[in-house]
Design a protein around this motif. Structure first.
Motif, PDB file in Angstrom:
ATOM      1  N   GLU A 122       0.827  -1.232   0.000  1.00 23.37           N
ATOM      2  CA  GLU A 122       0.000   0.000   0.000  1.00 23.37           C
ATOM      3  C   GLU A 122       0.852   1.270   0.000  1.00 23.37           C
ATOM      4  N   SER A 174       1.510   2.856  -3.514  1.00 26.35           N
ATOM      5  CA  SER A 174       0.445   3.079  -4.495  1.00 26.35           C
ATOM      6  C   SER A 174       0.817   4.236  -5.422  1.00 26.35           C
ATOM      7  N   LYS A 186       0.618   4.338  -9.732  1.00 25.63           N
ATOM      8  CA  LYS A 186      -0.125   5.345 -10.502  1.00 25.63           C
ATOM      9  C   LYS A 186       0.782   6.062 -11.505  1.00 25.63           C
TER      10      LYS A 186
END
Ligand SMILES: Nc1ncnc2c1ncn2[C@@H]1O[C@H](COP(=O)(O)OP(=O)(O)OP(=O)(O)O)[C@@H](O)[C@H]1O
Ligand SMILES: [Mg+2]
Length: 387
Positions: A362, A365, A369
């Motif tokens: 996490e 992330s 992107k």
């Protein structure tokens, strides 16, 4: 950062390890861009980065002994050798199959496309820089860590530096040893003269290489986006480095040689050489606050360090045309989400390969992107699964 500078940065396409630390065998296929390795504590994430750091001069990102890197099983049985094989690709180098092996004694054996080569050649084909949690105390601990930090960067710009450093250290060790042996006169000893000649010559080469690196880094720091990572002001404290700013290399060399000769008795009683590039220190100040880095907060120090590494990468790209591979161990720790996203953006813009470890996917992330990411999950059975 301004522009992506290299068309295809040299990067690892495939990495194979044999008997390296916890990895009996490991085979990773990866691409340029971010390679994010996640998994629970102790699964061998940092070991992968350490294996890559064996493709550079020195003892790697943990400063370990080559013997200790051999796979040891639960019964304490140690393998005789380890190997790191890397398929490298880059715009200037083309495709190279590189291998580094340690076979129980001696140093590393380095091969490139089947031929025996020096580790400096490999470092030139695949320049790399790293940042590890043990460097979190870089600004607080002694000067030697900061010198190594600068030298590692300087080495990527000057392939001869590692040889100057080892020649200097060898002569200095010998001088220190000789000064401890009984002698009739400190002033007339031709063996000491010869060692000090070497130290003066190599010392000035080291200082010159560091100054060039410092200036290159200062330029890289100007290009850093201040909003994301604090800009550092850097200076180098050292007699030879200061000398080279004001006088010619020959004069600095002569002056250093004279001072060593004059301080033999003093150095003998101290048990070490009191002056030289082995005493230099990199000074870092958080520019906007005019605050010495050692007095900054933990998160600020981490952000300064990340900023310095990014500026180094930018400088290497500008100087030699290749974006270095970055090994960023646990880099997300201590960085807030804003800085993590900025890091992803800057690394993408830089255009090289960055190996990044962390326990949770996490935290990355921002990378997914912004950039092509190879996401690798280490499993408790020792496998690496590409997600
Ligand atoms: N020579 C060796 N042979 C076998 N295993 C080793 C050897 N040296 C270290 N290890 C093991 O490697 C593991 C540590 O690997 P590593 O530091 O890469 O973990 P990590 O995934 O980075 O963990 P963390 O998330 O805690 O940083 C430990 O379990 C350690 O016992
Ligand atoms: Mg680790």
């Amino acid at each position: 950062m301004d522009e992506a500078l290299a068309p295809i940065a040299p990067h690892i396409r495939r990495l194979r390890l044999t008997s390296f630390r916890s990895h009996q065998t490991l085979d990773l296929t990866c691409a340029n861009g971010a390679v994010v390795i996640t998994g629970a504590n102790g699964l061998g994430k940092t070991n992968v980065l350490e294996a890559i750091s064996m493709l550079a001069p020195g003892r790697g990102l943990r400063s370990a002994n080559l013997e200790d890197l051999r796979f040891r099983d639960a019964q304490g049985l140690t393998q005789e050798s380890w190997t790191v094989l890397a398929d490298i690709e880059g715009a200037t180098t083309g495709a190279i199959r590189a291998g580094v092996a340690f076979e129980g004694e001696g140093g590393r054996r380095v091969r490139m496309d089947g031929e025996t080569r020096r580790v400096d050649d490999l470092a030139q084909a695949l320049p790399q820089l790293w940042l590890t949690p043990s460097m979190d105390r870089l600004f607080v601990d002694g000067a030697s860590g900061r010198r190594k930090f600068l030298d590692r960067f300087a080495q990527t710009l000057d392939g001869g530096l590692s040889r100057h450093l080892s020649a200097y250290e060898k002569a200095m060790r010998e001088r220190n040893r000789l000064l401890q042996t009984p002698m009739t006169s400190f002033s007339s000893n031709s063996w000491l003269d010869a060692l000090e000649d070497t130290m003066a010559l190599e010392g000035v080469a080291i200082a010159a290489s560091r100054l060039a690196a410092l200036d290159a880094l200062a330029v890289g720091l100007i290009g850093l986006r201040e909003a994301a990572f604090p800009r550092a002001e850097i200076a180098l404290e050292g007699t030879l480095e200061a000398g080279l700013r004001a006088a010619s290399a020959v004069d600095v060399e002569d002056g250093f040689r004279d001072r060593m000769r004059a301080t033999r008795a003093l150095d003998a009683s101290a048990g070490r050489s009191l002056e030289g590039p082995h005493r230099s220190d990199l000074q870092v100040v958080y520019a906007a606050k005019n605050m010495a880095a050692k007095d900054c907060s933990t998160g600020e120090q981490k952000a300064l360090l990340v900023g310095l590494i990014l500026a180094q990468a930018q400088s290497v790209a500008a100087r030699i045309g290749d974006v270095p591979v970055l090994l960023l161990d646990e880099v997300a720790a201590h960085l807030d989400s804003h800085r993590r996203a900025a890091l992803a953006e800057i690394l993408t813009h830089l255009g090289g390969q960055s190996w990044i470890t962390g326990t949770e996917m996490e935290a990355f992330s921002g990378f997914a992107k912004n950039a092509p990411v190879t996401a690798i999950q280490m499993t408790p059975s020792g496998e690496a699964v590409t997600l």
